[in-house]
Design a protein around this motif. Structure first.
Motif, short mmCIF file in Angstrom:
data_model
loop_
_atom_site.label_atom_id
_atom_site.label_comp_id
_atom_site.label_asym_id
_atom_site.label_seq_id
_atom_site.Cartn_x
_atom_site.Cartn_y
_atom_site.Cartn_z
N GLY A 188 9.18 16.44 0.18
CA GLY A 188 8.20 15.49 -0.47
C GLY A 188 8.01 14.12 -0.16
O GLY A 188 6.86 13.55 -0.24
N GLU A 189 9.12 13.53 0.19
CA GLU A 189 9.07 12.28 0.83
C GLU A 189 8.28 11.99 2.18
O GLU A 189 7.25 11.05 2.20
CB GLU A 189 10.53 11.62 1.21
N ALA A 190 8.40 12.93 3.01
CA ALA A 190 7.67 12.86 4.07
C ALA A 190 6.02 12.92 3.88
O ALA A 190 5.18 12.26 4.44
CB ALA A 190 8.03 13.79 5.35
N VAL A 191 5.71 14.16 3.08
CA VAL A 191 4.44 14.26 2.81
C VAL A 191 3.89 13.01 2.06
O VAL A 191 2.76 12.67 2.21
CB VAL A 191 4.08 15.69 2.03
N ALA A 192 4.71 12.63 1.27
CA ALA A 192 4.15 11.41 0.23
C ALA A 192 3.83 10.20 1.28
O ALA A 192 2.91 9.20 1.03
CB ALA A 192 5.29 10.98 -0.79
N LEU A 193 4.65 9.92 2.36
CA LEU A 193 4.70 8.96 3.32
C LEU A 193 3.29 9.11 3.88
O LEU A 193 2.50 8.02 4.02
CB LEU A 193 5.61 8.78 4.17
N LEU A 194 2.89 10.49 4.21
CA LEU A 194 1.56 10.52 4.94
C LEU A 194 0.45 10.40 4.14
O LEU A 194 -0.40 9.73 4.49
CB LEU A 194 1.57 11.98 5.49
N VAL A 195 0.61 10.68 2.69
CA VAL A 195 -0.49 10.54 1.74
C VAL A 195 -0.70 9.08 1.74
O VAL A 195 -1.85 8.63 1.61
CB VAL A 195 -0.23 11.02 0.46
N SER A 196 0.43 8.22 1.73
CA SER A 196 0.50 6.70 1.67
C SER A 196 -0.45 6.00 2.61
O SER A 196 -1.14 5.22 2.60
CB SER A 196 1.61 6.19 1.18
N GLN A 197 -0.41 6.77 3.77
CA GLN A 197 -0.95 6.19 5.16
C GLN A 197 -2.45 6.42 4.90
O GLN A 197 -3.13 5.55 5.41
CB GLN A 197 -0.62 6.72 5.99
N LEU A 198 -2.82 7.41 4.00
CA LEU A 198 -4.31 7.48 3.90
C LEU A 198 -5.05 6.46 3.32
O LEU A 198 -6.11 6.00 3.27
CB LEU A 198 -4.74 8.86 3.18
N ARG A 199 -4.14 5.48 2.60
CA ARG A 199 -4.84 4.42 1.94
C ARG A 199 -4.23 3.25 2.73
O ARG A 199 -4.69 2.16 2.33
CB ARG A 199 -3.89 4.30 0.59
N GLY A 200 -3.77 3.25 3.98
CA GLY A 200 -3.67 2.23 4.89
C GLY A 200 -4.64 1.73 5.63
O GLY A 200 -5.67 1.98 5.08
N ASP A 201 -4.45 1.18 6.58
CA ASP A 201 -5.61 0.72 7.32
C ASP A 201 -5.86 1.66 8.46
O ASP A 201 -5.22 3.20 8.47
CB ASP A 201 -5.13 -0.49 8.36
N VAL A 202 -7.02 1.68 8.89
CA VAL A 202 -7.78 2.86 9.81
C VAL A 202 -6.79 3.37 10.84
O VAL A 202 -6.91 4.59 10.84
CB VAL A 202 -9.07 2.08 10.39
N SER A 203 -5.89 2.63 11.71
CA SER A 203 -5.13 3.20 12.45
C SER A 203 -4.02 3.97 11.99
O SER A 203 -3.52 4.76 12.69
CB SER A 203 -4.22 2.07 13.16
N GLU A 204 -3.86 4.02 10.59
CA GLU A 204 -2.91 4.96 9.75
C GLU A 204 -3.61 6.26 9.33
O GLU A 204 -2.73 7.23 9.18
CB GLU A 204 -2.14 4.11 8.88
N GLN A 205 -4.92 5.89 8.94
CA GLN A 205 -5.50 6.84 8.29
C GLN A 205 -5.95 8.24 9.35
O GLN A 205 -5.70 9.61 8.76
CB GLN A 205 -6.90 6.59 7.71
N ALA A 206 -6.08 7.79 10.48
CA ALA A 206 -6.46 9.00 11.33
C ALA A 206 -5.29 9.93 11.51
O ALA A 206 -5.47 11.03 11.34
CB ALA A 206 -6.93 8.49 12.69
N PRO A 207 -4.18 9.58 11.94
CA PRO A 207 -3.15 10.50 12.13
C PRO A 207 -2.48 10.92 10.74
O PRO A 207 -2.22 12.13 10.83
CB PRO A 207 -1.97 9.55 12.81
#
Length: 186
Positions: free
Chosen positions: A30-49
């Protein structure tokens, strides 16, 4: 800092690398998936991956649950429609939404704008793999109240157009959507 960036990069490699065992372990974290979800709200360089990684992890119920409970559906809808992301990243977000559309998460996808993303994806994909995934998702989403309302609001033209698809699965999914809409009381 640097250690976090390295860890995130490693998570992305594991998620998209094609090793089913590694993907399953990540999806159950859950922590790994939640981190990826949080990156969707980050800058563009984080959102794509993040969109690509989540698409690959959506095959597991545990990951889908964390994405939905962590407000990841809205973030995926935003990513899929973002003009700041390239076409591939938007497509990855749309694939993730398609995978999230089956029960019990259809209502979340439909109420966050997922139907609109999927309909737009059908128009842009031109009959490819995303069209197949989106048609299947719409066949599922039409079964939830907000899904059928959203399909009617967006318009059924893309579904009618899918009746001419080369794929029998796409044609059947489109028929299911149209049949469900025509037999509903709305």
């Amino acid at each position: 800092g640097e250690a976090r960036d390295f860890a995130v990069e490693l998570l992305h490699k594991l998620a998209v690398g094609g090793d089913a065992d590694a993907q399953a372990l990540m999806a159950c974290s859950g922590e790994a998936v939640a981190l990826l979800v949080s990156q969707l709200r980050g800058d563009v360089s984080e959102q794509a991956p993040a969109a690509a990684s989540l698409r690959h992890l959506c095959g597991w119920a545990e990951a889908r649950e964390v994405i939905v409970s962590g407000d990841g559906v809205g973030a995926l809808v935003s990513a899929a429609g973002s003009r700041q992301l390239d076409a591939h990243a938007r497509k990855e977000a749309a694939f993730a939404l398609a995978q999230l559309s089956s029960p019990p998460h259809g209502e979340s996808v439909a109420s966050c704008g997922g139907v609109e993303v999927l309909m737009e994806s059908i128009k842009k994909d031109g009959g490819g793999e995303l069209t197949l995934a989106a048609a299947s998702a719409l066949a599922s989403l039409v079964g939830v109240p907000s899904g059928s309302r959203a399909i009617l609001r967006v318009g059924v033209a893309p579904c009618v157009q899918l009746l001419q698809s080369q794929s029998e699965g796409v044609r059947l999914d489109s028929l299911r959507v149209l049949e469900s809409l025509s037999s509903s009381d709305e």
